[in-house]
Write a protein that holds these residues in place. Structure first.
Motif, PDB file in Angstrom:
ATOM      1  N   PHE A 123      20.704  42.555  38.679  1.00 26.69           N
ATOM      2  CA  PHE A 123      20.996  41.332  39.424  1.00 26.69           C
ATOM      3  C   PHE A 123      22.132  41.615  40.418  1.00 26.69           C
ATOM      4  O   PHE A 123      22.915  42.547  40.268  1.00 26.69           O
ATOM      5  CB  PHE A 123      21.364  40.157  38.517  1.00 26.69           C
ATOM      6  N   TRP A 124      22.208  40.762  41.438  1.00 31.94           N
ATOM      7  CA  TRP A 124      23.203  40.945  42.490  1.00 31.94           C
ATOM      8  C   TRP A 124      24.628  40.916  41.946  1.00 31.94           C
ATOM      9  O   TRP A 124      25.517  41.580  42.477  1.00 31.94           O
ATOM     10  CB  TRP A 124      23.048  39.842  43.544  1.00 31.94           C
ATOM     11  N   GLY A 147      29.058  51.916  35.711  1.00 27.54           N
ATOM     12  CA  GLY A 147      29.766  50.652  35.566  1.00 27.54           C
ATOM     13  C   GLY A 147      29.540  49.741  36.751  1.00 27.54           C
ATOM     14  O   GLY A 147      28.416  49.566  37.212  1.00 27.54           O
ATOM     15  N   PHE A 148      30.632  49.193  37.264  1.00 24.08           N
ATOM     16  CA  PHE A 148      30.548  48.289  38.400  1.00 24.08           C
ATOM     17  C   PHE A 148      30.998  48.959  39.698  1.00 24.08           C
ATOM     18  O   PHE A 148      31.317  48.279  40.670  1.00 24.08           O
ATOM     19  CB  PHE A 148      31.400  47.039  38.136  1.00 24.08           C
ATOM     20  N   ARG A 149      30.991  50.282  39.732  1.00 18.46           N
ATOM     21  CA  ARG A 149      31.436  50.973  40.949  1.00 18.46           C
ATOM     22  C   ARG A 149      30.452  50.800  42.095  1.00 18.46           C
ATOM     23  O   ARG A 149      30.806  51.026  43.256  1.00 18.46           O
ATOM     24  CB  ARG A 149      31.643  52.459  40.647  1.00 18.46           C
ATOM     25  N   GLY A 150      29.231  50.388  41.803  1.00 19.48           N
ATOM     26  CA  GLY A 150      28.240  50.192  42.853  1.00 19.48           C
ATOM     27  C   GLY A 150      28.232  48.794  43.436  1.00 19.48           C
ATOM     28  O   GLY A 150      27.265  48.407  44.095  1.00 19.48           O
ATOM     29  N   PHE A 151      29.324  48.050  43.219  1.00 19.01           N
ATOM     30  CA  PHE A 151      29.431  46.684  43.738  1.00 19.01           C
ATOM     31  C   PHE A 151      30.514  46.645  44.806  1.00 19.01           C
ATOM     32  O   PHE A 151      31.611  47.193  44.619  1.00 19.01           O
ATOM     33  CB  PHE A 151      29.751  45.708  42.603  1.00 19.01           C
ATOM     34  N   LEU A 207      33.966  33.111  50.731  1.00 16.22           N
ATOM     35  CA  LEU A 207      33.502  34.201  49.882  1.00 16.22           C
ATOM     36  C   LEU A 207      32.893  33.672  48.579  1.00 16.22           C
ATOM     37  O   LEU A 207      33.497  32.862  47.890  1.00 16.22           O
ATOM     38  CB  LEU A 207      34.677  35.126  49.566  1.00 16.22           C
ATOM     39  N   LYS A 208      31.688  34.132  48.261  1.00 11.49           N
ATOM     40  CA  LYS A 208      31.058  33.774  46.995  1.00 11.49           C
ATOM     41  C   LYS A 208      31.666  34.612  45.866  1.00 11.49           C
ATOM     42  O   LYS A 208      32.232  35.674  46.095  1.00 11.49           O
ATOM     43  CB  LYS A 208      29.556  34.016  47.068  1.00 11.49           C
ATOM     44  N   ASP A 209      31.520  34.143  44.634  1.00 12.08           N
ATOM     45  CA  ASP A 209      32.166  34.805  43.501  1.00 12.08           C
ATOM     46  C   ASP A 209      31.616  36.197  43.229  1.00 12.08           C
ATOM     47  O   ASP A 209      32.368  37.131  42.964  1.00 12.08           O
ATOM     48  CB  ASP A 209      32.032  33.947  42.240  1.00 12.08           C
ATOM     49  N   GLY A 210      30.302  36.369  43.257  1.00 14.92           N
ATOM     50  CA  GLY A 210      29.723  37.683  43.028  1.00 14.92           C
ATOM     51  C   GLY A 210      30.092  38.263  41.675  1.00 14.92           C
ATOM     52  O   GLY A 210      30.022  37.594  40.641  1.00 14.92           O
ATOM     53  N   LEU A 211      30.533  39.495  41.675  1.00 17.83           N
ATOM     54  CA  LEU A 211      30.853  40.218  40.446  1.00 17.83           C
ATOM     55  C   LEU A 211      31.943  39.528  39.634  1.00 17.83           C
ATOM     56  O   LEU A 211      32.008  39.689  38.410  1.00 17.83           O
ATOM     57  CB  LEU A 211      31.278  41.653  40.800  1.00 17.83           C
ATOM     58  N   MET A 212      32.775  38.728  40.273  1.00 12.04           N
ATOM     59  CA  MET A 212      33.853  38.052  39.568  1.00 12.04           C
ATOM     60  C   MET A 212      33.320  37.162  38.448  1.00 12.04           C
ATOM     61  O   MET A 212      33.990  36.961  37.432  1.00 12.04           O
ATOM     62  CB  MET A 212      34.688  37.219  40.541  1.00 12.04           C
ATOM     63  N   THR A 213      32.101  36.629  38.600  1.00 17.69           N
ATOM     64  CA  THR A 213      31.528  35.784  37.561  1.00 17.69           C
ATOM     65  C   THR A 213      31.265  36.569  36.285  1.00 17.69           C
ATOM     66  O   THR A 213      31.198  35.995  35.197  1.00 17.69           O
ATOM     67  CB  THR A 213      30.205  35.149  38.030  1.00 17.69           C
ATOM     68  N   VAL A 214      31.117  37.877  36.410  1.00 21.39           N
ATOM     69  CA  VAL A 214      30.852  38.734  35.251  1.00 21.39           C
ATOM     70  C   VAL A 214      32.136  39.366  34.727  1.00 21.39           C
ATOM     71  O   VAL A 214      32.409  39.358  33.525  1.00 21.39           O
ATOM     72  CB  VAL A 214      29.832  39.837  35.608  1.00 21.39           C
ATOM     73  N   SER A 215      32.947  39.905  35.640  1.00 29.59           N
ATOM     74  CA  SER A 215      34.148  40.629  35.223  1.00 29.59           C
ATOM     75  C   SER A 215      35.332  39.721  34.943  1.00 29.59           C
ATOM     76  O   SER A 215      36.235  40.084  34.187  1.00 29.59           O
ATOM     77  CB  SER A 215      34.540  41.635  36.317  1.00 29.59           C
ATOM     78  N   GLY A 216      35.348  38.550  35.578  1.00 29.83           N
ATOM     79  CA  GLY A 216      36.473  37.638  35.424  1.00 29.83           C
ATOM     80  C   GLY A 216      37.672  38.010  36.259  1.00 29.83           C
ATOM     81  O   GLY A 216      38.708  37.330  36.214  1.00 29.83           O
ATOM     82  N   SER A 217      37.557  39.067  37.054  1.00 25.38           N
ATOM     83  CA  SER A 217      38.682  39.538  37.854  1.00 25.38           C
ATOM     84  C   SER A 217      38.605  38.999  39.278  1.00 25.38           C
ATOM     85  O   SER A 217      37.569  39.123  39.942  1.00 25.38           O
ATOM     86  CB  SER A 217      38.692  41.068  37.901  1.00 25.38           C
ATOM     87  N   ILE A 218      39.709  38.433  39.745  1.00 21.33           N
ATOM     88  CA  ILE A 218      39.754  37.919  41.115  1.00 21.33           C
ATOM     89  C   ILE A 218      39.583  39.041  42.133  1.00 21.33           C
ATOM     90  O   ILE A 218      39.163  38.817  43.273  1.00 21.33           O
ATOM     91  CB  ILE A 218      41.072  37.152  41.357  1.00 21.33           C
ATOM     92  N   TYR A 219      39.855  40.262  41.722  1.00 20.10           N
ATOM     93  CA  TYR A 219      39.714  41.406  42.625  1.00 20.10           C
ATOM     94  C   TYR A 219      38.250  41.787  42.842  1.00 20.10           C
ATOM     95  O   TYR A 219      37.943  42.637  43.674  1.00 20.10           O
ATOM     96  CB  TYR A 219      40.487  42.610  42.075  1.00 20.10           C
ATOM     97  N   ASP A 220      37.352  41.147  42.099  1.00 17.63           N
ATOM     98  CA  ASP A 220      35.927  41.406  42.268  1.00 17.63           C
ATOM     99  C   ASP A 220      35.217  40.286  43.027  1.00 17.63           C
ATOM    100  O   ASP A 220      33.998  40.316  43.182  1.00 17.63           O
ATOM    101  CB  ASP A 220      35.253  41.582  40.900  1.00 17.63           C
ATOM    102  N   LYS A 221      35.978  39.315  43.507  1.00 13.92           N
ATOM    103  CA  LYS A 221      35.363  38.218  44.238  1.00 13.92           C
ATOM    104  C   LYS A 221      34.706  38.737  45.517  1.00 13.92           C
ATOM    105  O   LYS A 221      35.301  39.523  46.258  1.00 13.92           O
ATOM    106  CB  LYS A 221      36.399  37.154  44.594  1.00 13.92           C
ATOM    107  N   LYS A 245      32.145  40.698  45.686  1.00 16.73           N
ATOM    108  CA  LYS A 245      31.465  41.979  45.504  1.00 16.73           C
ATOM    109  C   LYS A 245      30.063  41.753  44.946  1.00 16.73           C
ATOM    110  O   LYS A 245      29.871  41.011  43.979  1.00 16.73           O
ATOM    111  CB  LYS A 245      32.261  42.875  44.553  1.00 16.73           C
ATOM    112  N   PHE A 246      29.101  42.416  45.564  1.00 19.97           N
ATOM    113  CA  PHE A 246      27.719  42.334  45.117  1.00 19.97           C
ATOM    114  C   PHE A 246      27.145  43.738  45.005  1.00 19.97           C
ATOM    115  O   PHE A 246      27.659  44.691  45.607  1.00 19.97           O
ATOM    116  CB  PHE A 246      26.883  41.499  46.094  1.00 19.97           C
ATOM    117  N   LYS A 247      26.076  43.849  44.253  1.00 17.65           N
ATOM    118  CA  LYS A 247      25.460  45.148  44.019  1.00 17.65           C
ATOM    119  C   LYS A 247      24.908  45.733  45.322  1.00 17.65           C
ATOM    120  O   LYS A 247      24.231  45.045  46.090  1.00 17.65           O
ATOM    121  CB  LYS A 247      24.325  45.006  42.995  1.00 17.65           C
ATOM    122  N   ALA A 248      25.212  47.003  45.570  1.00 17.50           N
ATOM    123  CA  ALA A 248      24.609  47.706  46.696  1.00 17.50           C
ATOM    124  C   ALA A 248      23.203  48.136  46.275  1.00 17.50           C
ATOM    125  O   ALA A 248      23.050  49.009  45.429  1.00 17.50           O
ATOM    126  CB  ALA A 248      25.443  48.927  47.074  1.00 17.50           C
TER     127      ALA A 248
END
Length: 372
Positions: free
Chosen positions: A119-120, A245-249, A260-274, A276-279
């Protein structure tokens, strides 16, 4: 009820029903001839708990195309993942039953053994998990797995098929996910012009060769090294994101911080991942328009223009994009690659090299059902 084409499934079922017990065991355990291209590398995952078997793949193929998995029996996995479109659907955002519009575009399903997150936003850790989630998503198939199990159990075809594959007629959500995942693992695209070039059976044009070079080069103006900066996120021969892991996001500069949409942040919980989406893999990218997680770009030309001169700054913008330019950059300068028209055309030519007509038309991946 739908009828079944006479295909490998029909033959396997016939042989199974007419065989002695020892032969039945052999049919059940026959390994699927999974084609794992050597030039893709060995960093793939084939789970021990769900071996890919011939009968398991055929069962998964049926489930993938069966509309019984949706509440109104109008939608299957293949509705949003069509073979001719490299298992996408040609829409900006996925559409489920009753025209309900989803949050993301339908991501291509191909070369899955080399992926670790799905998933994205990376919320699924396995194909087995990925296969089940759309069934219960109210915007997609809007069923419960309990109801799906009841339907399939009432269908004369499925209990015997599950018995062939799993040794028992019992249909469970785990077995449904395992079957669909087995089929999805066979969706391997490896016969594009780019693959043929790597194997020495195709000679690229001068423009295609320039496109390959630009795609995989990070620009370094101090070294007079021009590049398109594409391969920093779409890695190596697979042209997909890093599978560890999540290095491909990545946040690839689509929106500012406010949008900016949440993206990976919804999974990781980290604001630093806001943001970020899967390449995704760029295999067969020429047939998977529109592009990006929200389908905002209609053409590959628009995608190239975005990366060349329309990157939007935000806090989590990928550093490899932030620092990329074919001309010297200074603090406060806009993020611009400064590609020439010739270079953009060459990158486009390479992207078109990634189309695999064999994959897009392989009958092994096609719909096993026909209308009565």
């Amino acid at each position: 009820m739908q009828s079944i084409k006479f295909c490998s499934y029909s033959l396997i079922l016939f042989l199974f029903l007419t065989s002695c017990e020892s032969d039945k065991e052999a049919i059940k355990n026959e390994a699927y001839p999974l084609e794992l291209p050597s030039h893709f590398g060995k960093q793939y995952t084939l789970p021990d708990h769900n071996p890919t078997t011939t009968v398991g793949v055929e069962l998964g193929r049926m489930l993938f195309y069966d509309t019984q998995l949706s509440r109104d029996q109008s939608t299957s996995c293949a509705t949003c993942h069509q073979q001719k479109l490299a298992f996408t659907d040609g829409k900006a955002l996925a559409e489920g039953i009753h025209g309900r519009v989803g949050t993301f575009s339908s991501m291509s399903i191909q070369n899955a053994p080399w992926q670790a997150k799905f998933f994205w936003d990376g919320r699924a850790n396995s194909l087995e998990q990925q296969a089940l989630e759309p069934i219960e998503n109210p915007l997609e198939m809007d069923m419960t797995l309990t109801e799906v199990i009841e339907r399939l159990t009432s269908d004369d075809r499925y209990p015997e098929l599950f018995k062939i594959v799993f040794g028992s007629e019992e249909i469970t959500e785990e077995r449904i996910g395992m079957s669909i995942a087995q089929f999805e693992r066979t969706l391997i695209s490896s016969n594009s012009k780019y693959d043929q070039y790597l194997k020495g059976s195709y000679t690229p044009t001068e423009e295609e060769l320039l496109g390959i070079q630009l795609f995989f080069t990070h620009p370094e103006p101090s070294q007079n090294l021009r590049g398109g900066n594409c391969g920093d996120c779409h890695l190596n021969i697979l042209t997909s994101g890093d599978g560890k892991g999540f290095r491909g996001f990545h946040n690839n500069g689509l929106d500012n911080d406010e949008q900016l949409k949440d993206g990976l942040m919804t999974v990781s919980g980290s604001i630093y991942d806001k943001g970020k989406f899967k390449a995704p893999t760029l295999r067969n990218i020429a047939v998977t328009a529109p592009y990006m997680h929200d389908g905002r770009f209609s053409t590959l030309e628009e995608v190239i223009e975005h990366y060349d001169e329309h990157i939007v700054m935000s806090a989590t913008l990928d550093p490899l994009i932030r620092e990329a330019s074919n001309e010297p950059i200074f603090p406060g300068d806009p993020i611009v690659l400064h590609l020439t028209a010739k270079e953009k055309k060459a990158i486009l030519s390479f992207l078109k090299m990634l189309t695999d007509e064999t994959f897009l038309n392989d009958p092994k991946f096609s719909n096993p059902f026909t209308d009565e």
